[in-house]
Structures are given as structure tokens and as C-alpha cells.
Scaffold this motif. Sequence first.
Motif, short mmCIF file in Angstrom:
data_model
loop_
_atom_site.label_atom_id
_atom_site.label_comp_id
_atom_site.label_asym_id
_atom_site.label_seq_id
_atom_site.Cartn_x
_atom_site.Cartn_y
_atom_site.Cartn_z
N ARG A 11 -13.30 6.80 -7.16
CA ARG A 11 -13.41 8.12 -7.78
C ARG A 11 -14.02 7.98 -9.18
O ARG A 11 -13.96 6.90 -9.79
CB ARG A 11 -12.04 8.79 -7.89
N SER A 36 -11.66 14.72 -11.37
CA SER A 36 -12.16 13.48 -10.78
C SER A 36 -12.82 13.78 -9.42
O SER A 36 -12.32 14.57 -8.63
CB SER A 36 -11.01 12.49 -10.60
N ARG A 82 -14.25 12.28 -5.77
CA ARG A 82 -14.17 11.15 -4.86
C ARG A 82 -15.57 10.75 -4.42
O ARG A 82 -16.33 11.56 -3.92
CB ARG A 82 -13.30 11.49 -3.65
N ASP A 110 -14.11 6.73 0.25
CA ASP A 110 -12.69 6.59 0.58
C ASP A 110 -12.49 5.68 1.78
O ASP A 110 -13.37 5.52 2.62
CB ASP A 110 -12.04 7.95 0.84
#
Length: 273
Positions: free
Chosen positions: A148, A157, A159, A162
Motif C-alpha cells: 500500500r 492509503s 492498495r 495484495d
Amino acid sequence: MEPNPDREPGIPTDLLGVARIAGQSLRHIVGAVTKGAVHTATDLVDDIRSGEPISQIFDERVDLFRRAALSALGLTSTETGVPVETKVDAEDLKAMGDAMITEGWDSAQQPRELHPSFVPILHDLTPDEARILRFLAVAGPQPAIDIRTKAPFGIGSQRLADGINMIAAMAGCALPDRDHHYLGNLSRLGLVRFSTEPVADFRRYAFLEAQPPAQAAYRSVKMRAISSYRSIYLTVFGKQFCDACFVLGDYTGGGWAGDDRGDIYLGKGPRLP
């Protein structure tokens, strides 16, 4: 016994055939039959348990149970013999549930070590997914990272990536780049879990941060990006499934069955217990 020419083609007339159509175990089919057909189902199961071959059970009785079971499970047969889904109303669901509970009082019908869903779950897996399960069963929780953008207190924030992990590669998958598809399906089946808790050895995350997807995420923004440490592991049900379905005794997970690498810590960071 000669086949019945009037029977609908393509529809199995034995209990195993019904089980294949419904994707259910014999116990579930008997339990799902509505109250009006419970006695027929019970008599048929008694005949099978007594050792009488299915081929010698009267066609009329088997066909009656087959139709009742398909109806109770929300299926019906077309002219071509292919089962199709039918509408099930609230009363049908209550009848199916009550029949399941009533049949469930028989302790002999209750699953113990082998859950009846294990077989259909196996049919829902790809070979690579089976390799992942076997690996997690012996290697334990594995690290994963989210990347992030860094923001004060995490507010705003973004992303960037992931679930970066090396599970599929370490498990020996034929298509390790499809790890997100595999793990998503395994999570859907209730076999693996994604956790925000890190693994015990923080050093393992440095290896993930050096992987091309992570490096690409870091370079994709001008601002600073940070890693969030995660983990992926088998659920309790997933462990039971692996113990029942895979031979684990001689499999070491590429050496990860044990965590005795004999290395030393350098620099700062939490230590293993």
C-alpha cells in the motif's frame, strides 16, 4: 434383469446414480427426500444394506425413489433424461430439513471421521489446488504481503498489490501464476483462510518483497509504499480434509515440513520464540 425400454434414457436408476446427479452423499439424498417418500427411501436402503444387488430391486420401486429424490433436491428430468433444476418453495425446504433431522437420529447415519462433503470437494479441486493443500498441511502457515502507499495513520492509503505469496511455486504447481485463482477457490470451499496476522519468522517477508510483482508495485508510485504482513493457512476443516484425502507421511513440502534451517538472525526485528 432386462432393461426397461420405457425408462427415460440417460438417467441413472440406482442410488449411486442419484448421488452423482445431486452431488450429494447417499445419506444426504435419503435425508433430503420429503416426508411422503421417507418410507420408500428407508426400505430401499434396507434392501441395499442386506446385500441385495441393486439390479434385482424392482424397477418400479427404484424409479419411484429416484423421482422422489430428484424432486426433493430441486431437480426434475426432461424428455431427454437430463436433470434440470425446479423451483423449491419454503414448504419444500422445511420438509427437506425436517426429513434430514428425522433421519439424523439414527447414529449409524451420522458421519464421524469422514465428512460427507469430502468427495464433492475433491471434485471441485484442480490438481494444482490439491498440491497447495498438501503443501500447507505439512508446511503450516505461509507469509503473504499486501503493498500500500504510505499515508499518515493509514488515511487515504491506496492498495497497490495484495496477496503476494510463493505458495503455488513452493507447492510445485504446474501453473503457479494462477495462485490467486487457486487460493480463492480453496477459500470458497472453506479449506484455507487469509489472516492479517503475520507468520512467526518475519525474515520470510523479505523474500516476498523481492519478488517481481512486489517490486513492480513499489515502482508504480512516486510516493513511498509499504508492506503489510499477512498469512495464509489451512482452516481446521481444511486440516481434516487433508488428513483424510492425501498421503502426507513421506511428503516434506520441499523441506518445509520442518523449520530448522540453522541460520542466524542479522539486524533488528522480532525473534522466534
